[in-house]
Design an enzyme around this catalytic site. Structure first.
Site, short mmCIF file in Angstrom:
data_model
loop_
_atom_site.label_atom_id
_atom_site.label_comp_id
_atom_site.label_asym_id
_atom_site.label_seq_id
_atom_site.Cartn_x
_atom_site.Cartn_y
_atom_site.Cartn_z
N HIS A 81 58.82 49.97 -49.24
CA HIS A 81 59.75 49.06 -49.37
C HIS A 81 60.51 49.01 -48.23
O HIS A 81 61.69 48.37 -47.97
CB HIS A 81 60.66 49.25 -50.40
CG HIS A 81 59.36 49.40 -51.57
ND1 HIS A 81 59.40 50.57 -52.50
CD2 HIS A 81 59.07 48.22 -52.70
CE1 HIS A 81 58.66 50.39 -53.47
NE2 HIS A 81 58.23 49.31 -53.66
N HIS A 131 67.49 45.63 -55.14
CA HIS A 131 65.67 46.27 -54.84
C HIS A 131 65.72 46.94 -53.85
O HIS A 131 66.78 47.23 -52.12
CB HIS A 131 65.22 45.12 -54.44
CG HIS A 131 63.95 44.87 -54.69
ND1 HIS A 131 63.06 45.63 -53.73
CD2 HIS A 131 63.02 44.98 -55.17
CE1 HIS A 131 62.08 45.54 -53.60
NE2 HIS A 131 61.56 45.32 -55.16
N GLU A 133 64.19 47.23 -51.28
CA GLU A 133 63.81 46.53 -49.81
C GLU A 133 65.05 45.31 -49.16
O GLU A 133 65.29 45.22 -48.04
CB GLU A 133 62.26 45.29 -49.97
CG GLU A 133 62.59 44.75 -48.70
CD GLU A 133 61.49 43.63 -48.72
OE1 GLU A 133 61.21 42.80 -48.01
OE2 GLU A 133 60.25 43.32 -49.29
#
Length: 320
Positions: A81, A131, A133
């Site tokens: 990620h 998240h 990422e």
């Protein structure tokens, strides 16, 4: 013995592992073979509990942060990620042997954001707060350089001084349709905003959503094989619902199938998130075959031949 009721299953293709996930898992497995256990991995290498548990059994140790890792010569791998710039810097300061398994398509977004920043643009990131990422992309630049939007409503709340140069990038695993609507809102509000040269949502996310759009209207129910913390898997379930399938579920293993919902269906679609291995798809089909006379047909909307080479350290090791 009563005959099993028939159940046509439409299997979405493409589904399951993408090139970035294959590369990330290969990084851990090749590091284990080359250097032996343990190999440390910061965060889940990919968002799939089955994959993570399998790698644990082979000698991978997963940690949330680098400060959980003792002084060691063992490899320390960063997940697919991506990570904020502070993480490789901290690894360098501790002289850890770091290997970056960030998906090259995520790295592309990082480089885009950096270039925009160097050109004096304020960056808007379309993505989901928290998240990994998104945390990694925002962490490429100084605090305040990147503004996160999750919805069209967020776009209306953005405020910048007159004359501010703007650019946008996106998380790679978003809903194609949702993102298109948010991007349209950005362009309507800020007509001069700079866009990515090539769409940031990755090929695998797009292809898997397109396959679900094709299958969902044709079946009574659809199962997405994947983990609940997998963004691209969650988006596949949402896409199926919007495409007209009223019974959908995101499941990792057969024990998560709700037979009160799926026990009397007459047709089924199955897909898998980009971090879900095919063995789990086969396991789900076998579970339905235990209750139904299944007939499996693959519905393909794209061919994928993308390949990403291993990080330099493991290529050098292979050559040696």
């Amino acid at each position: 013995m009563a005959e099993k009721p028939p159940l046509p299953i439409l299997l979405c293709a493409p589904r399951g592992f993408c090139a970035g996930v294959v590369r990330a898992i290969d990084v851990v497995e090749k590091a284990l073979r080359r250097y032996g256990a343990p190999v440390y991995v910061r965060h889940e290498i990919v968002h799939n509990r089955f994959v993570v548990d399998s790698l644990k059994r082979k000698g991978a140790i997963f940690v949330d942060e680098l400060d959980e890792i003792p002084e060691t010569q063992a490899p320390v791998i960063f997940s697919a990620h991506g990570v904020p710039r502070s993480v490789p810097k901290a690894a360098e300061n501790r002289r850890l042997f770091a290997i970056d398994a960030t998906c090259p398509l995520v790295t592309k977004v990082h480089r885009e954001a950096e270039i925009h920043h160097k050109r004096g643009r304020t960056i808007i990131l379309v993505g989901h707060a928290g998240h990994p990422e998104v945390v990694g992309t925002m962490g490429q630049l100084p605090a305040g350089a990147v503004h996160l939007v999750e919805t069209e409503a967020d776009v209306t709340r953005l405020a910048f001084p007159p004359g501010t140069a703007l650019a946008f990038v996106t998380q790679t695993t978003l809903s194609v349709d949702d993102t298109a609507a948010i991007v349209a809102a950005l362009k309507a509000r800020f007509p001069q905003i700079a866009a990515p040269h090539k769409e940031d949502i990755c090929y695998a996310t797009t292809n898997r959503q397109e396959a679900v759009k094709r299958v969902a209207p044709l079946v009574e129910a659809l199962i997405v094989v994947g983990s609940p913390n997998s963004s691209n898997s969650q988006r596949l379930r949402e896409v199926a619902e919007r495409a007209g399938c009223t019974k959908t579920a995101l499941v990792l293993r057969t024990d998560e199938i709700d037979w009160s919902v799926f026990g009397d269906i007459r047709s089924l679609g199955i897909t898998a998130g980009a971090s879900a291995p095919e063995v789990l798809v086969e396991e789900i089909i076998a579970a339905f075959a235990g209750r139904f006379d299944v007939r499996v047909e693959t519905v393909s909307t794209a061919d994928e031949s993308v390949f990403f080479p291993l990080p330099r350290q493991l290529r050098e090791a292979a050559t040696a």
